[in-house]
Design an enzyme around this catalytic site. Structure first.
Site, PDB file in Angstrom:
ATOM      1  N   ASN A  13      30.450   2.812  -9.977  1.00 59.64           N
ATOM      2  CA  ASN A  13      31.834   3.025  -9.527  1.00 59.64           C
ATOM      3  C   ASN A  13      31.980   4.516  -9.236  1.00 59.64           C
ATOM      4  O   ASN A  13      32.166   5.316 -10.146  1.00 59.64           O
ATOM      5  CB  ASN A  13      32.792   2.570 -10.614  1.00 59.64           C
ATOM      6  CG  ASN A  13      34.242   2.524 -10.200  1.00 59.64           C
ATOM      7  OD1 ASN A  13      35.127   2.518 -11.046  1.00 59.64           O
ATOM      8  ND2 ASN A  13      34.533   2.488  -8.913  1.00 59.64           N
ATOM      9  N   ASN A  66      42.906   6.012  -4.803  1.00 54.86           N
ATOM     10  CA  ASN A  66      42.007   4.985  -4.295  1.00 54.86           C
ATOM     11  C   ASN A  66      41.505   5.354  -2.904  1.00 54.86           C
ATOM     12  O   ASN A  66      41.995   6.295  -2.269  1.00 54.86           O
ATOM     13  CB  ASN A  66      42.741   3.638  -4.234  1.00 54.86           C
ATOM     14  CG  ASN A  66      43.138   3.136  -5.602  1.00 54.86           C
ATOM     15  OD1 ASN A  66      42.327   3.086  -6.519  1.00 54.86           O
ATOM     16  ND2 ASN A  66      44.409   2.766  -5.741  1.00 54.86           N
ATOM     17  N   CYS A  75      41.823   4.830 -14.517  1.00 51.88           N
ATOM     18  CA  CYS A  75      40.481   4.480 -14.078  1.00 51.88           C
ATOM     19  C   CYS A  75      39.537   4.771 -15.235  1.00 51.88           C
ATOM     20  O   CYS A  75      39.325   5.938 -15.582  1.00 51.88           O
ATOM     21  CB  CYS A  75      40.082   5.276 -12.838  1.00 51.88           C
ATOM     22  SG  CYS A  75      38.375   4.996 -12.317  1.00 51.88           S
ATOM     23  N   ASN A  77      36.162   4.238 -15.581  1.00 50.50           N
ATOM     24  CA  ASN A  77      34.941   4.932 -15.188  1.00 50.50           C
ATOM     25  C   ASN A  77      35.241   6.368 -14.774  1.00 50.50           C
ATOM     26  O   ASN A  77      34.478   7.292 -15.065  1.00 50.50           O
ATOM     27  CB  ASN A  77      34.261   4.186 -14.037  1.00 50.50           C
ATOM     28  CG  ASN A  77      33.673   2.863 -14.478  1.00 50.50           C
ATOM     29  OD1 ASN A  77      33.020   2.769 -15.501  1.00 50.50           O
ATOM     30  ND2 ASN A  77      33.928   1.815 -13.708  1.00 50.50           N
ATOM     31  N   HIS A 166      45.644  -6.084 -14.179  1.00 48.35           N
ATOM     32  CA  HIS A 166      44.421  -6.847 -13.961  1.00 48.35           C
ATOM     33  C   HIS A 166      44.703  -8.344 -14.030  1.00 48.35           C
ATOM     34  O   HIS A 166      45.519  -8.797 -14.838  1.00 48.35           O
ATOM     35  CB  HIS A 166      43.368  -6.504 -15.015  1.00 48.35           C
ATOM     36  CG  HIS A 166      42.864  -5.103 -14.898  1.00 48.35           C
ATOM     37  ND1 HIS A 166      41.770  -4.777 -14.140  1.00 48.35           N
ATOM     38  CD2 HIS A 166      43.334  -3.944 -15.436  1.00 48.35           C
ATOM     39  CE1 HIS A 166      41.572  -3.467 -14.218  1.00 48.35           C
ATOM     40  NE2 HIS A 166      42.512  -2.944 -14.991  1.00 48.35           N
ATOM     41  N   ASN A 194      44.134  -5.606  -9.755  1.00 51.72           N
ATOM     42  CA  ASN A 194      42.672  -5.614  -9.787  1.00 51.72           C
ATOM     43  C   ASN A 194      42.237  -6.994 -10.260  1.00 51.72           C
ATOM     44  O   ASN A 194      42.771  -7.515 -11.246  1.00 51.72           O
ATOM     45  CB  ASN A 194      42.141  -4.550 -10.748  1.00 51.72           C
ATOM     46  CG  ASN A 194      42.597  -3.160 -10.377  1.00 51.72           C
ATOM     47  OD1 ASN A 194      42.104  -2.561  -9.440  1.00 51.72           O
ATOM     48  ND2 ASN A 194      43.569  -2.637 -11.115  1.00 51.72           N
ATOM     49  N   GLU A 212      38.894  -4.225  -6.637  1.00 59.52           N
ATOM     50  CA  GLU A 212      39.892  -3.237  -7.040  1.00 59.52           C
ATOM     51  C   GLU A 212      40.929  -3.045  -5.938  1.00 59.52           C
ATOM     52  O   GLU A 212      40.573  -2.903  -4.755  1.00 59.52           O
ATOM     53  CB  GLU A 212      39.233  -1.906  -7.372  1.00 59.52           C
ATOM     54  CG  GLU A 212      38.346  -1.959  -8.611  1.00 59.52           C
ATOM     55  CD  GLU A 212      38.054  -0.586  -9.160  1.00 59.52           C
ATOM     56  OE1 GLU A 212      39.018   0.157  -9.469  1.00 59.52           O
ATOM     57  OE2 GLU A 212      36.862  -0.240  -9.299  1.00 59.52           O
ATOM     58  N   CYS A 221      34.294  -1.503 -12.853  1.00 55.70           N
ATOM     59  CA  CYS A 221      35.662  -1.035 -13.096  1.00 55.70           C
ATOM     60  C   CYS A 221      35.828  -0.929 -14.609  1.00 55.70           C
ATOM     61  O   CYS A 221      35.754  -1.941 -15.307  1.00 55.70           O
ATOM     62  CB  CYS A 221      36.678  -1.999 -12.497  1.00 55.70           C
ATOM     63  SG  CYS A 221      38.405  -1.599 -12.901  1.00 55.70           S
ATOM     64  N   GLY A 224      38.775  -2.651 -15.849  1.00 52.12           N
ATOM     65  CA  GLY A 224      38.499  -4.066 -15.639  1.00 52.12           C
ATOM     66  C   GLY A 224      37.606  -4.640 -16.722  1.00 52.12           C
ATOM     67  O   GLY A 224      37.778  -5.792 -17.149  1.00 52.12           O
TER      68      GLY A 224
END
Length: 278
Positions: A13, A66, A75, A77, A166, A194, A212, A221, A224
């Site tokens: 990612n 994004n 986010c 990651n 999510h 997501n 995403e 993600c 995620g």
């Protein structure tokens, strides 16, 4: 002018990281840069753009955009990569510190091997399960194991927010390609969503592919992975500690029953540094 940047990824990612200490742009310019730099043919190529800024309420701020230029609240990651960035660049010599994202503070713990960052744990806080706070349109107290029709097919869906919304669907992960966009833009989700497509392997391992919002399918993600773990536990599929296997690698997630916080641990990898005309 030329702007320095660093390309990093967490399990594939990938984002372009820029020091907000050194470069100041208005909101419109940042949105334009996110679109320009994320382009994999004419730009640097990434899932988005992240600025590392000073913060008045934490040690640092993560400001994430994004690939389509839209802002995102969180986010996972990206948070790990920001943590490695500030340590590697000497902005901190601490192995425990805090990072703000859209007013929410996350707490970081670095693992070092021979002075190098080998893993990053992020305390992602408590999962949000109240539909109106996710948000998802529902009159239920929680949106768990609900049947939702997507493009004529019924899926079982559980909705969770880890700072961003999510929709976790237990199905063949390859369905991400056919149904990802339709889930992202479904009317159930007023701020889009997501979408995670999840296959349970055993009580401690799952496979997941993710779509995403504002980007499309990514190789991983972090939020995620956290939402997937929470959804697995809520549905009785796994234990509290889960390894989420994604295309780009694996992320370990633990939903601690003692404090109700979700702890995410995974890598953050430097790819390259460069300069770009802005």
């Amino acid at each position: 002018m030329k702007m320095k940047f660093e390309k990093m990824h967490g399990c594939g990612n990938d984002y372009v990281y820029v020091s907000g200490f050194d470069y100041k742009f208005d909101k419109q310019k940042k949105e334009e840069l996110a679109i320009k730099l994320s382009d994999r043919h004419f730009g640097v190529g990434s899932d988005g753009l992240i600025f590392i800024n000073p913060s008045e309420i934490a040690d640092f701020e993560m400001e994430m955009y994004n690939a389509d230029g839209s802002r995102s609240e969180m986010c996972g990651n990206g948070m790990r990569c920001v943590a490695r960035y500030v340590y590697d660049k000497g902005l901190t010599n601490q192995t425990e510190f805090s990072v703000e994202s859209m007013g929410k503070i996350k707490y970081i713990k670095l693992t070092l091997e021979n002075g190098e960052v080998s893993a990053i744990q992020v305390d992602m806080g408590e999962p949000i399960l109240v539909p109106e706070e996710i948000p998802v349109v529902s009159d239920k107290e929680r949106f768990i194991d609900e049947t939702v029709n997507i493009l004529g097919t019924d899926f079982k869906m559980t909705s969770v927010s880890m700072g961003n919304p999510h929709a976790v669907i237990f199905t063949n992960p390859d369905n991400v390609l056919e149904y990802g966009s339709a889930v992202e833009n479904n009317e159930l989700f007023p701020r889009r969503v997501n979408a995670e497509f999840v296959e349970v392997i055993d009580e401690n391992n799952v496979n997941m592919r993710v779509w995403e919002r504002g980007t499309g399918e990514t190789l991983c993600c972090g939020t995620g992975c956290c939402a997937t773990t929470v959804a697995c536990i809520l549905n009785g599929f796994t234990d509290r500690e889960v390894t989420v296997h994604v295309i780009g690698g694996a992320v370990k997630v633990f939903w601690n029953p003692d404090d109700n916080h979700v702890y995410m641990t995974g890598p953050a990898t430097h790819v390259f540094e460069g300069e770009v005309e802005v």
